[in-house]
Enzyme design. Sequence first.
Site, short mmCIF file in Angstrom:
data_model
loop_
_atom_site.label_atom_id
_atom_site.label_comp_id
_atom_site.label_asym_id
_atom_site.label_seq_id
_atom_site.Cartn_x
_atom_site.Cartn_y
_atom_site.Cartn_z
CE LYS A 168 11.60 19.38 -12.06
NZ LYS A 168 10.58 19.85 -12.99
CD GLU A 200 8.72 12.30 -15.97
OE1 GLU A 200 7.76 13.07 -16.00
OE2 GLU A 200 9.92 12.67 -15.97
CG HIS A 252 -1.75 -1.19 1.43
ND1 HIS A 252 -3.04 -1.31 0.99
CD2 HIS A 252 -1.45 -2.38 2.00
CE1 HIS A 252 -3.51 -2.51 1.32
NE2 HIS A 252 -2.56 -3.18 1.93
CB SER A 267 13.16 22.43 -16.12
OG SER A 267 12.42 23.61 -16.25
#
Lengths: 457, 457, 457, 457
Positions: C284, C291, C157, C278
């Site tokens: 970043k 992704e 979980h 970025s």
Amino acid sequence: MANILRNKRFENDVSNLTLDFVESISFDKRLAGYDISGSLAHVTMLSKCKIIPKNDADKIIKGLKEIGLEIAEGKFRFKTELEDIHFNIESRLKEKIGSVAGKLHTARSRNDQVALDLRLFLREEVKLQIVQIKKMQHILLNIAEKNIDLIMPGYTHLQHAQPVSLAHHFLAYYFMFQRDKERLTETLTRINVMPLGSAALAGTAFPIDRNYTAKLLNFPKIAENSMDAVSDRDFAVEYLFDASLIIMHLSRLSEELILWSSQEFSFIEINDEFTTGSSIMPQKKNPDICELVRGKTGRVYGNLISMLTIMKSLPMTYNRDLQEDKEAVFDSVDTLEKCLEIYIAMLPKIKFNEKNMAQSAALGFLEATEIADYLVREGMPFRDAHSITGKIVRYCLKNNIRFLDLDIGTFRSFSDLFRDDIYEHVTLTQSVDSKKSFGGTSFKNIKETIRKEKGRL
Amino acid sequence: MANILRNKRFENDVSNLTLDFVESISFDKRLAGYDISGSLAHVTMLSKCKIIPKNDADKIIKGLKEIGLEIAEGKFRFKTELEDIHFNIESRLKEKIGSVAGKLHTARSRNDQVALDLRLFLREEVKLQIVQIKKMQHILLNIAEKNIDLIMPGYTHLQHAQPVSLAHHFLAYYFMFQRDKERLTETLTRINVMPLGSAALAGTAFPIDRNYTAKLLNFPKIAENSMDAVSDRDFAVEYLFDASLIIMHLSRLSEELILWSSQEFSFIEINDEFTTGSSIMPQKKNPDICELVRGKTGRVYGNLISMLTIMKSLPMTYNRDLQEDKEAVFDSVDTLEKCLEIYIAMLPKIKFNEKNMAQSAALGFLEATEIADYLVREGMPFRDAHSITGKIVRYCLKNNIRFLDLDIGTFRSFSDLFRDDIYEHVTLTQSVDSKKSFGGTSFKNIKETIRKEKGRL
Amino acid sequence: MANILRNKRFENDVSNLTLDFVESISFDKRLAGYDISGSLAHVTMLSKCKIIPKNDADKIIKGLKEIGLEIAEGKFRFKTELEDIHFNIESRLKEKIGSVAGKLHTARSRNDQVALDLRLFLREEVKLQIVQIKKMQHILLNIAEKNIDLIMPGYTHLQHAQPVSLAHHFLAYYFMFQRDKERLTETLTRINVMPLGSAALAGTAFPIDRNYTAKLLNFPKIAENSMDAVSDRDFAVEYLFDASLIIMHLSRLSEELILWSSQEFSFIEINDEFTTGSSIMPQKKNPDICELVRGKTGRVYGNLISMLTIMKSLPMTYNRDLQEDKEAVFDSVDTLEKCLEIYIAMLPKIKFNEKNMAQSAALGFLEATEIADYLVREGMPFRDAHSITGKIVRYCLKNNIRFLDLDIGTFRSFSDLFRDDIYEHVTLTQSVDSKKSFGGTSFKNIKETIRKEKGRL
Amino acid sequence: MANILRNKRFENDVSNLTLDFVESISFDKRLAGYDISGSLAHVTMLSKCKIIPKNDADKIIKGLKEIGLEIAEGKFRFKTELEDIHFNIESRLKEKIGSVAGKLHTARSRNDQVALDLRLFLREEVKLQIVQIKKMQHILLNIAEKNIDLIMPGYTHLQHAQPVSLAHHFLAYYFMFQRDKERLTETLTRINVMPLGSAALAGTAFPIDRNYTAKLLNFPKIAENSMDAVSDRDFAVEYLFDASLIIMHLSRLSEELILWSSQEFSFIEINDEFTTGSSIMPQKKNPDICELVRGKTGRVYGNLISMLTIMKSLPMTYNRDLQEDKEAVFDSVDTLEKCLEIYIAMLPKIKFNEKNMAQSAALGFLEATEIADYLVREGMPFRDAHSITGKIVRYCLKNNIRFLDLDIGTFRSFSDLFRDDIYEHVTLTQSVDSKKSFGGTSFKNIKETIRKEKGRL
């Protein structure tokens, strides 16, 4: 639509196997109330148009109302051998009032009848879900209102990007549900079209008055082509799609709540009421509801694909394949209703760990954009400003310090455009509040949005 | 959104493998025109708001326009190492006008820029497809108009049910496309929302005027939450769904045209222009286009599932997963456009074999409903009338004769309600024309519908 | 399969629109090499069986080989008007050797030819992907081997549940890929069946020797029914499913790497080579590759649904819908190959932040199970032990201390079964190492698994 | 796995809303028998390994067996407040034998327990479905055997292509189901792996003997990694895919039976037992079962997508999303079982209209390939032969005659290669029987295939 109560043309009896395979009463009994409403309107119209005598109509109406009561009180015995809800009701009517019951089906077919029932059902459910979504939006606005000052990291790529207000984050979901509501409302206009009077597929020779029936059943529009009317399930597929987008939004919110509940994030605590523990690990507090909602995305997507598959290359007009529409629709309706209901109960009780969010926001040089923007305002092209800021970040990382720890000399060693006021720009609060462009995360914007949307809801 | 042209923070060079994996220029170059339009509006607004000097803005505008021309003339060299369309254009701009090019990206991020480009693209394409669907509807109306008197069997369960006019059959498709057009129009309002000004995710501190940019780009609405704006792809999923319903309708029509082209049906002949033969069987004339359209339903459904899968449980805000949106959208846009285009060309040239349709309609006791309705009008409950008609059909089958072959005595042996006028009701033409209920297949209804819809289109 | 180069039966010319719509050369040119291999085997067999003279066969073989060379060297001009790869090659052959080229198609149809090409293609690609998966497994074993002692929180979980070895975590993925390899291997046996010789659909009257062709093309098995052979795409759908499970596994791994890269987890650092920055936030470092792989799950699932939709209710035998198989297969093959390739490069360079993992594992009372198990070993029923442990956790939470901070008196106040040795059980290392059941996370188990699997690979 | 019977850590009571939302007993009660079998094996092992005293084990075993009987006899009261099947049984056990019941859960978690139950369930169901598919294959062989001489048109593009034996057509389906059986058998090996002993996720410290439990439960293999074991649902997704291919095959067969039942084809008559009539059109005889099976393809595909969506990007290990696996699996299992069952009953009673099939085969110049092949055998290149045959077909069409009607002079006017024996080749029987290539439709081939496959089954 098929009729298991077949007439005398058939020499052999239908086998039980077939009966079990083709029956739909096990699930379409759910439509009983709508079936009766539809029949009441139909018979009232038949009588008004003098297609059947008023006397007969009255008997039928009385009988149907009694049956409605029997069903409501759980006294009605649904029979598999009567195949579907339509025959179960008609057969009971015959028991009650004799062969005059047979006049009810004048100028009607099960093809237009079942399309009517499903539309009546979905009309009511979609209205309910619009109300639920409004409640959801209210809750999101309330959460936003209470947490305007709560600063958290804003993420792109799940990396810290720029600080935002928690309110801004939740308002993003508010606007997703706004679109969902719009879509449901538009779908409703396509659900809200009366197919009755299309009969089997070609219309009927009886002098019926479809406008009158539509008025009785509160339909603003009547299906304009009888063949389309009995084979159209676009409205059902469209609802299944709307439901898919809604649960997709819920899955995104659920994913975030699960992340935020993790020990690593510790951004929120879900109230004990809505979590469960573990049978072997007593310390666990699991965000089960969020996980289940996320998991249920599967079934709602699945129902959409199911219905799209059914409709693919189906020739005109009614084909028995269409019987498969109901369980998919029922399942998505129920799933969505339950998911919205429990989120509406759970969300207001979530506790936000302001301290952890703030600590987290302090990591990751979230104010870097402010430095770049500062230089741009001083006249430097954005790309150059961006490059210099990158160098400053690298310097900070190497020396394990934060922007605020840099003295002005160091700042100016990167660019002599820096002046003392740079320190005002590199705080989280200032960063958040500076985003005053329309739609941005500045506190004023957020307050204005909440005010406006509270009015709109 | 990721930037492969990374700043100085990175110690290592990006590997070619990564470059090839993350690049999108191979497909997003298609957005070049929209990217330039967006940039032109953005820089005009920056200048108007005095965020950058007019002088700089003019240089950027001139440069962008030149680049637009280079692309239009096929002279632009797209470079994979510049990753995406945004950097390809910005990099070329820098070559042309030097570092002032860097000012273009002020108060903007690729996150809002790419969302803008996709919305501009889809806005134009959806408008085009609405026009295509209108053309399709015109053609369906024309086919209907020319074939009002052509009687064919109406099917349920692919069995002969009741005779209908061919016009009625094609008007059913007309109304399906009517709903498709409605859906596209509604989706358009959700596409037509400007995300620009949301910057990376939080909005911007520059005093931009989003309304002015929106006016320049002809957007009636502005995204109200910056976080939602950069992570929202609902409009794309919604288009992919609309496309799925449209091709589902085309797949149904295709299935029917394929059936009707078979030797067994022989209802239609597709013009040679639109069929192909076989490499081994010279007599074949294949409805390839219908088959391909039916097959392409797969890819359009697949694109929908693709995008729904991508969005499932994606946390806020921009994630690189979203880069996968474009190819799915492009593919459904192109597929649909081509399918509609070829149907628009093919449908008007289809030849209907009136004789075969009529012969077929003569099979299957299609006028049975008329007999049952006759008895009902004489006062018999529908269910009894239905039962008696079944007995008559069985009698005809056994004796291998048609309704019209029964003498009146035989008719009356089944029910003495039959009189001589029964013979008027059991002809195909009378059966079709009797369905005068609104939406039914009577000739008058059809004419009225065609007239009304011609006006509406 | 349709033939655009139609014979004289057709009065009208095929329109360009149709040509563009039905052509497949834009994508099936990728099968050129396989098409030539298939033709070489076919003509060799024809000659061996004396169906065509050896002299003619030699000319054809020579011509085909030259064409193969032209294609390999990029000199071949693919023509849309020749519709597909088969006609492009045959037409070029005719240019080269004259009308004897026409003998190549003896006892063959494009229906069996295209099925052959796709099978040859998939056979090679699946073999390649099996090799890639083995490489992936090697890397996972290596990561495991290097990190046996690295203790991290094991999650259920997404909550801390019990401590595990990082090696154990990565071995879980090793076994997922083991199943993927098994499935691909089994699918390969169903791909590896030769359809050639089925001709259009019924087989051929020429005395061909299919076993000989199969031997030449290295097929262990021959399709046993010609109608099935030309309409079967099960092998393609099956591959698309295998690919869906593989990328599902990659999506799970990607999700974890993205989580672990977040500032909140900070469990890993992905090498700069494989991340991007970025355009507006210079600090970043985005896990773009993870992704994108997660996002690409969408297209691979989409391709599966696409093909399942195509095949739904398709009557016998070849239908043009099947032309849509290729792009779906190509896309999943390419996507998977690229995803595996970049993971194979990226995974070995991931840096694990041992300290952060250990710190995280220290949160959440991960050793609770040990306490419960301790009591059980002392004779207490598990449910009671579980309940008492829950009380201890609550006590610790309230007093903000850890298990090790409890003195023995406090322990015994919960149960007098506790003795001094309880402290040995509540360390993370002991907890991990105690799980000695087969398949458990004990260090010995892990070592043994790595040893065994290294041998197996 | 979550535990609603939470320990004392929780301050608040769980709300009823939550209970209703998270409960699974309403559907997982179906696993009761498997849950008890698993527990019996587990406790037997615990006792054998002296982890619990034999005395206690005996009590537990006796209690479990009684509960099994209660369930079998319908006397067991399932309680929602006990959330799932595991707790319902354990709670009843406690009622029966007191707190010693709590020892059953030693060295076990619901995470490995539920994985076990689902595997035991699927193992049995898949075995059953393999048997059903074998029956289906038997029936197809029988149909083939009885109809070797029945000639029908073979279709490509739903156009007449070449004549085939009806037996050949049905044998194509035989081989589809052969692959389905293979896939199920292979999936079975991946289902047949015991997860028990993996406990919550990390294994257990108790000295359990997993091999012994596996032996008791008849598992040939044990899960090798505990984390994988509790989060793996690959076997379920794989089954859902196998089911999708099986129903895809059934949908193809259904589509054909529906076509063949149409008035236009009239190739078959489905026995009255398996058809239904219409409520308004007494003459109708609808192939409802075929339509429903075709429609049910939607739900089986939907269940596959549902499960793939659930698994997408799910991090390690057990997440509550997995609870959603059961209904998808149950639904596909039941759907498939029912569809196969009714086809097994229906298929043998289908009556083939030999005359109509033959008449239909006589249309469409199905023997054209024979003419082309004739010329090829005389030495003409295939492409030229193909072209000349096309001219002959055009001639016949124009003059409305058949091949057999052409005199030899006319034949020779197209090519002087024609001789008198051409007439032997242009009959349907000869065309069918000439296809002697392996896998072709010649009568001898078909007989040989039936003989061989009867032996193989």
